[in-house]
Design a protein around this motif. Structure first.
Motif, mmCIF file in Angstrom:
data_model
loop_
_atom_site.group_PDB
_atom_site.id
_atom_site.type_symbol
_atom_site.label_atom_id
_atom_site.label_comp_id
_atom_site.label_asym_id
_atom_site.label_seq_id
_atom_site.Cartn_x
_atom_site.Cartn_y
_atom_site.Cartn_z
ATOM 1 N N GLU A 148 -13.754 -8.884 3.989
ATOM 2 C CA GLU A 148 -12.899 -8.624 2.829
ATOM 3 C C GLU A 148 -13.428 -9.359 1.607
ATOM 4 N N PHE A 149 -12.925 -8.944 0.436
ATOM 5 C CA PHE A 149 -13.331 -9.581 -0.815
ATOM 6 C C PHE A 149 -12.175 -9.514 -1.801
ATOM 7 N N SER A 150 -12.248 -10.383 -2.816
ATOM 8 C CA SER A 150 -11.263 -10.337 -3.905
ATOM 9 C C SER A 150 -11.917 -10.848 -5.179
ATOM 10 N N VAL A 151 -11.414 -10.338 -6.312
ATOM 11 C CA VAL A 151 -11.854 -10.781 -7.629
ATOM 12 C C VAL A 151 -10.599 -11.094 -8.419
ATOM 13 N N VAL A 152 -10.473 -12.357 -8.865
ATOM 14 C CA VAL A 152 -9.270 -12.797 -9.577
ATOM 15 C C VAL A 152 -9.676 -13.405 -10.912
ATOM 16 N N LEU A 153 -8.935 -13.028 -11.962
ATOM 17 C CA LEU A 153 -9.101 -13.592 -13.303
ATOM 18 C C LEU A 153 -7.892 -14.473 -13.581
ATOM 19 N N ARG A 154 -8.144 -15.752 -13.916
ATOM 20 C CA ARG A 154 -7.048 -16.710 -14.099
ATOM 21 C C ARG A 154 -7.370 -17.592 -15.296
ATOM 22 N N ASN A 155 -6.339 -17.871 -16.145
ATOM 23 C CA ASN A 155 -6.592 -18.777 -17.264
ATOM 24 C C ASN A 155 -6.486 -20.227 -16.801
ATOM 25 N N ALA A 156 -6.937 -21.140 -17.670
ATOM 26 C CA ALA A 156 -7.064 -22.548 -17.280
ATOM 27 C C ALA A 156 -5.733 -23.193 -16.914
ATOM 28 N N ASP A 157 -4.671 -22.849 -17.631
ATOM 29 C CA ASP A 157 -3.378 -23.478 -17.313
ATOM 30 C C ASP A 157 -2.582 -22.695 -16.264
ATOM 31 N N ARG A 158 -3.210 -21.682 -15.704
ATOM 32 C CA ARG A 158 -2.655 -20.880 -14.604
ATOM 33 C C ARG A 158 -1.335 -20.171 -14.955
ATOM 34 N N THR A 159 -1.163 -19.848 -16.230
ATOM 35 C CA THR A 159 0.006 -19.066 -16.624
ATOM 36 C C THR A 159 -0.287 -17.573 -16.542
ATOM 37 N N TYR A 160 -1.560 -17.238 -16.344
ATOM 38 C CA TYR A 160 -1.961 -15.840 -16.212
ATOM 39 C C TYR A 160 -2.926 -15.726 -15.038
ATOM 40 N N ALA A 161 -2.673 -14.775 -14.165
ATOM 41 C CA ALA A 161 -3.590 -14.475 -13.071
ATOM 42 C C ALA A 161 -3.487 -12.993 -12.750
ATOM 43 N N GLN A 162 -4.634 -12.361 -12.558
ATOM 44 C CA GLN A 162 -4.663 -10.945 -12.223
ATOM 45 C C GLN A 162 -5.768 -10.693 -11.201
ATOM 46 N N THR A 163 -5.431 -9.971 -10.140
ATOM 47 C CA THR A 163 -6.434 -9.536 -9.179
ATOM 48 C C THR A 163 -7.075 -8.270 -9.727
ATOM 49 N N LEU A 164 -8.360 -8.342 -10.020
ATOM 50 C CA LEU A 164 -9.069 -7.201 -10.600
ATOM 51 C C LEU A 164 -9.587 -6.244 -9.534
ATOM 52 N N ALA A 165 -9.950 -6.776 -8.399
ATOM 53 C CA ALA A 165 -10.487 -5.931 -7.329
ATOM 54 C C ALA A 165 -10.311 -6.664 -6.005
ATOM 55 N N GLY A 166 -10.330 -5.906 -4.936
ATOM 56 C CA GLY A 166 -10.223 -6.522 -3.621
ATOM 57 C C GLY A 166 -10.100 -5.459 -2.562
ATOM 58 N N GLY A 167 -10.359 -5.863 -1.337
ATOM 59 C CA GLY A 167 -10.203 -4.902 -0.267
ATOM 60 C C GLY A 167 -10.816 -5.356 1.031
ATOM 61 N N HIS A 168 -10.626 -4.508 2.006
ATOM 62 C CA HIS A 168 -11.133 -4.708 3.363
ATOM 63 C C HIS A 168 -12.298 -3.757 3.541
ATOM 64 N N LEU A 169 -13.403 -4.236 4.092
ATOM 65 C CA LEU A 169 -14.553 -3.356 4.237
ATOM 66 C C LEU A 169 -15.404 -3.760 5.426
ATOM 67 N N HIS A 170 -16.247 -2.846 5.843
ATOM 68 C CA HIS A 170 -17.182 -3.065 6.949
ATOM 69 C C HIS A 170 -18.547 -2.565 6.500
ATOM 70 N N ALA A 171 -19.287 -3.451 5.864
ATOM 71 C CA ALA A 171 -20.620 -3.103 5.363
ATOM 72 C C ALA A 171 -21.424 -4.393 5.261
ATOM 73 N N THR A 172 -22.717 -4.271 5.108
ATOM 74 C CA THR A 172 -23.526 -5.465 4.896
ATOM 75 C C THR A 172 -23.744 -5.745 3.415
ATOM 76 N N THR A 173 -23.581 -4.719 2.571
ATOM 77 C CA THR A 173 -23.683 -4.908 1.127
ATOM 78 C C THR A 173 -22.549 -4.163 0.443
ATOM 79 N N TYR A 174 -22.132 -4.709 -0.692
ATOM 80 C CA TYR A 174 -21.094 -4.051 -1.485
ATOM 81 C C TYR A 174 -21.343 -4.395 -2.949
ATOM 82 N N ARG A 175 -21.177 -3.406 -3.815
ATOM 83 C CA ARG A 175 -21.367 -3.619 -5.256
ATOM 84 C C ARG A 175 -20.097 -3.214 -5.981
ATOM 85 N N ILE A 176 -19.625 -4.112 -6.826
ATOM 86 C CA ILE A 176 -18.494 -3.825 -7.709
ATOM 87 C C ILE A 176 -19.095 -3.542 -9.075
#
Length: 131
Positions: A66-94
């Motif tokens: 699995e993988f995840s991509v999260v964008l978060r500001n320094a004071d942690r008042t904003y957080a958003q998951t931009l991408a993520g998922g479950h996969l079965h591969a040896t390579t993956y490109r976002i």
């Protein structure tokens, strides 16, 4: 005499078994996935509300889980998951484009995490300055 013969047979068998080399079993994967954040680059400057091009390569020697991509500001008042998922591969490109939040004068951390099926975890981050 028969007892001596049995003793020697047992001794020889024990020595043979002790000198046998065991076959190696399958190797356990202890290497975490490799994460390469191509875009954005570290300490990149952006305008609030503008587009963010996200290009990430994830490589694993056996199989990703699995993988995840999260964008978060320094004071942690904003957080958003931009991408993520479950996969079965040896390579993956976002390769996607996202809109940055309208919060100005912020430093954000973009964090990519990936794990494999042997629970090896990798993480990579870059910082973005949004003006």
């Amino acid at each position: 005499m028969k007892n001596h013969y049995n003793f020697y047979v047992l001794l020889v068998m024990a020595l043979v078994l002790a000198n046998c080399q065991k076959e190696e079993g399958p190797q356990v994967d202890v290497s975490p996935p490799l994460i390469d954040i191509v875009e954005p680059t570290n300490i990149a400057n952006y305008v609030a509300g503008s587009n963010l091009e996200l290009i990430v390569n994830i490589d694993e020697n056996q199989e990703l889980h699995e993988f995840s991509v999260v964008l978060r500001n320094a004071d942690r008042t904003y957080a958003q998951t931009l991408a993520g998922g479950h996969l079965h591969a040896t390579t993956y490109r976002i390769d996607e484009t996202f809109t940055l939040p309208d919060l100005t004068d912020q430093v954000y951390t973009l964090t990519v995490k990936a794990s494999d099926h042997n629970e090896n975890l990798a993480s990579a981050s870059v910082e973005l300055v949004v003006e």
